[in-house]
Design a protein around this motif. Structure first.
Motif, PDB file in Angstrom:
ATOM      1  N   VAL A  67       0.854  -1.191   0.000  1.00 41.20           N
ATOM      2  CA  VAL A  67       0.000   0.000   0.000  1.00 41.20           C
ATOM      3  C   VAL A  67       0.887   1.237   0.000  1.00 41.20           C
ATOM      4  N   GLY A  68       0.652   2.121  -0.955  1.00 41.39           N
ATOM      5  CA  GLY A  68       1.378   3.380  -1.008  1.00 41.39           C
ATOM      6  C   GLY A  68       0.512   4.512  -0.484  1.00 41.39           C
ATOM      7  N   PRO A  69       1.141   5.579   0.028  1.00 41.57           N
ATOM      8  CA  PRO A  69       0.382   6.707   0.555  1.00 41.57           C
ATOM      9  C   PRO A  69      -0.314   7.519  -0.526  1.00 41.57           C
ATOM     10  N   CYS A  70      -1.495   8.001  -0.200  1.00 41.74           N
ATOM     11  CA  CYS A  70      -2.216   8.963  -1.040  1.00 41.74           C
ATOM     12  C   CYS A  70      -2.300  10.251  -0.229  1.00 41.74           C
ATOM     13  N   LEU A  71      -1.362  11.150  -0.457  1.00 41.65           N
ATOM     14  CA  LEU A  71      -1.243  12.342   0.373  1.00 41.65           C
ATOM     15  C   LEU A  71      -1.886  13.543  -0.312  1.00 41.65           C
ATOM     16  N   PRO A  72      -2.487  14.449   0.471  1.00 44.26           N
ATOM     17  CA  PRO A  72      -3.073  15.655  -0.120  1.00 44.26           C
ATOM     18  C   PRO A  72      -2.018  16.445  -0.890  1.00 44.26           C
ATOM     19  N   ALA A  73      -2.340  16.815  -2.091  1.00 42.09           N
ATOM     20  CA  ALA A  73      -1.390  17.546  -2.927  1.00 42.09           C
ATOM     21  C   ALA A  73      -1.146  18.931  -2.352  1.00 42.09           C
TER      22      ALA A  73
ATOM     23  N   GLU B 187      -1.587  13.423   6.996  1.00 38.80           N
ATOM     24  CA  GLU B 187      -0.152  13.509   7.259  1.00 38.80           C
ATOM     25  C   GLU B 187       0.225  12.727   8.509  1.00 38.80           C
ATOM     26  N   GLU B 188      -0.630  12.789   9.539  1.00 38.60           N
ATOM     27  CA  GLU B 188      -0.362  12.017  10.754  1.00 38.60           C
ATOM     28  C   GLU B 188      -0.503  10.522  10.490  1.00 38.60           C
ATOM     29  N   ARG B 189      -1.483  10.134   9.696  1.00 41.81           N
ATOM     30  CA  ARG B 189      -1.642   8.721   9.343  1.00 41.81           C
ATOM     31  C   ARG B 189      -0.412   8.224   8.575  1.00 41.81           C
ATOM     32  N   HIS B 190       0.106   9.047   7.675  1.00 39.49           N
ATOM     33  CA  HIS B 190       1.302   8.680   6.915  1.00 39.49           C
ATOM     34  C   HIS B 190       2.501   8.493   7.845  1.00 39.49           C
ATOM     35  N   ALA B 191       2.645   9.385   8.810  1.00 39.18           N
ATOM     36  CA  ALA B 191       3.759   9.268   9.758  1.00 39.18           C
ATOM     37  C   ALA B 191       3.634   7.997  10.591  1.00 39.18           C
ATOM     38  N   GLU B 192       2.413   7.682  11.022  1.00 39.64           N
ATOM     39  CA  GLU B 192       2.162   6.476  11.819  1.00 39.64           C
ATOM     40  C   GLU B 192       2.537   5.214  11.046  1.00 39.64           C
ATOM     41  N   LEU B 193       2.069   5.107   9.811  1.00 38.54           N
ATOM     42  CA  LEU B 193       2.311   3.898   9.024  1.00 38.54           C
ATOM     43  C   LEU B 193       3.751   3.825   8.515  1.00 38.54           C
TER      44      LEU B 193
ATOM     45  N   PRO C 224       6.387   3.844   2.112  1.00 38.81           N
ATOM     46  CA  PRO C 224       6.339   5.314   2.162  1.00 38.81           C
ATOM     47  C   PRO C 224       6.820   5.993   0.889  1.00 38.81           C
ATOM     48  N   ASP C 225       7.668   5.312   0.101  1.00 37.63           N
ATOM     49  CA  ASP C 225       8.204   5.932  -1.102  1.00 37.63           C
ATOM     50  C   ASP C 225       7.261   5.843  -2.302  1.00 37.63           C
ATOM     51  N   ALA C 226       6.199   5.064  -2.192  1.00 32.00           N
ATOM     52  CA  ALA C 226       5.259   4.904  -3.309  1.00 32.00           C
ATOM     53  C   ALA C 226       4.148   5.944  -3.189  1.00 32.00           C
TER      54      ALA C 226
END
Length: 330
Positions: free
Chosen positions: A125-131, A145-151, A210-212
């Motif tokens: 699973v790769g992150p889908c971050l707000p542009a 952003e917090e969810r991305h940091a957690e995972l 995280p890199d995807a």
């Protein structure tokens, strides 16, 4: 990893009436393929148009991505069914599901091609971050952003409610063995959570890469955010009916917010049609507030969303258990 060792992969993109965002996504993938020709080996693309009548088919057929590209058109059945059509059409050992409202960040394609492997059952699973620069409520941006940091810290997804299929790859056999997505989930929400319950239960490892990164630019505005709450309510109840063990995670036992508390106090949950009508009547104010405040104030959106959500929660909650939990009545 050497190019020769890359497993074959099908990129499956489901789309409905989003010609512009879909073209943006495909051109982003084409640019990455042009920049690293080795990634083309064993790659194909399947675009499933779920009833699109906006010129998407002609647009895709006119693009040259540098790899075999197919367009599959079907009558509108919803995202879960469209993803299943992509799964059925996959010719690669791996499949990479991509939503059409994403923009590839640098290295996205390479990250998925080199992270997934057909020899095991791992799903990536790769992150889908707000542009950056895209107007979005600050609280929503901070949440993701917090969810991305957690995972990113654990690089594992072990809860169904941390999973998203929007930017996810893995062995075709893993998804087919599970039976794909449940097509009963129509409209917004929970279809990937439902898949995740079965995926984790099967013993598959779900890795977070995280890199995807894919940048998320949702095509919906404040009005759509309010109206989609109707779908979300129905699908959340459908999820807990399918998997009762998810009840406390989907509907946590926490005090309701001020809007939900007001709905309960006034007994408005017993008048779902009135609530739904109120939500619809507030939509012009939702749009005005979002425009005037530049997306910084969303108070009317909160009221409209809650009204729409509860109105459909009640309709799909035969024993009232979910409604009581959400409104703090039990």
């Amino acid at each position: 990893m050497a190019a020769e060792a890359l497993a074959t992969m099908t990129v499956a993109i489901a789309s409905y009436q989003r010609r512009g965002p879909l073209e943006r996504l495909l051109r982003g993938l084409a640019a990455q393929l042009a920049g690293d020709p080795a990634l083309r080996q064993g790659l194909d693309v399947a675009v499933v148009l779920d009833g699109s009548t906006d010129g998407s088919q002609a647009m895709v057929e006119a693009l040259d991505l540098g790899v075999p590209t197919r367009v599959l058109w079907q009558a509108n059945q919803g995202l879960a069914a469209a993803r299943n059509a992509g799964l059925d059409a996959a010719t690669g050992e791996l499949i990479w599901f991509l939503d059409d409202d994403l923009v590839p960040a640098a290295g996205l394609l390479a990250a998925h091609r080199r992270a997934a492997a057909p020899r095991d059952r791992d799903v990536v699973v790769g992150p889908c971050l707000p542009a950056a620069g895209h107007r979005i409520h600050p609280l929503v941006r901070r949440f993701w952003e917090e969810r991305h940091a957690e995972l990113s810290a654990t690089r594992r997804i072990e809860r169904f409610d941390r999973f998203s299929a929007a930017n996810t790859s893995g062995p075709v056999s893993t998804f087919r063995d599970l039976g794909g997505f449940d097509p009963a989930f129509v409209g917004y929400g929970a279809e990937d959570y439902e898949l995740a319950v079965r995926l984790l239960r099967s013993g598959a490892v779900v890795r977070y890469e995280p890199d995807a990164v894919a940048w998320h630019i949702p095509p919906h505005g404040a009005v759509a955010m309010a109206t989609r709450q109707r779908d979300e309510a129905a699908n959340q109840i459908r999820l807990v009916q399918r998997h009762p063990e998810t009840f406390d995670d989907v509907f946590p036992p926490i005090p309701p917010n001020v809007v939900l508390e007001a709905i309960a106090r006034r007994g408005l949950h017993r008048r779902p049609r009135l609530l739904d009508a109120c939500a619809s009547a507030l939509l012009p104010l939702v749009a005005l507030e979002a425009r005037v405040s530049g997306g910084r104030r969303w108070r009317v959106l909160g009221v409209a969303s809650a009204a729409a959500y509860v109105s459909h929660l009640v309709r799909h909650d035969p024993d009232g258990r979910v409604t009581a939990r959400v409104l703090g009545l039990a």
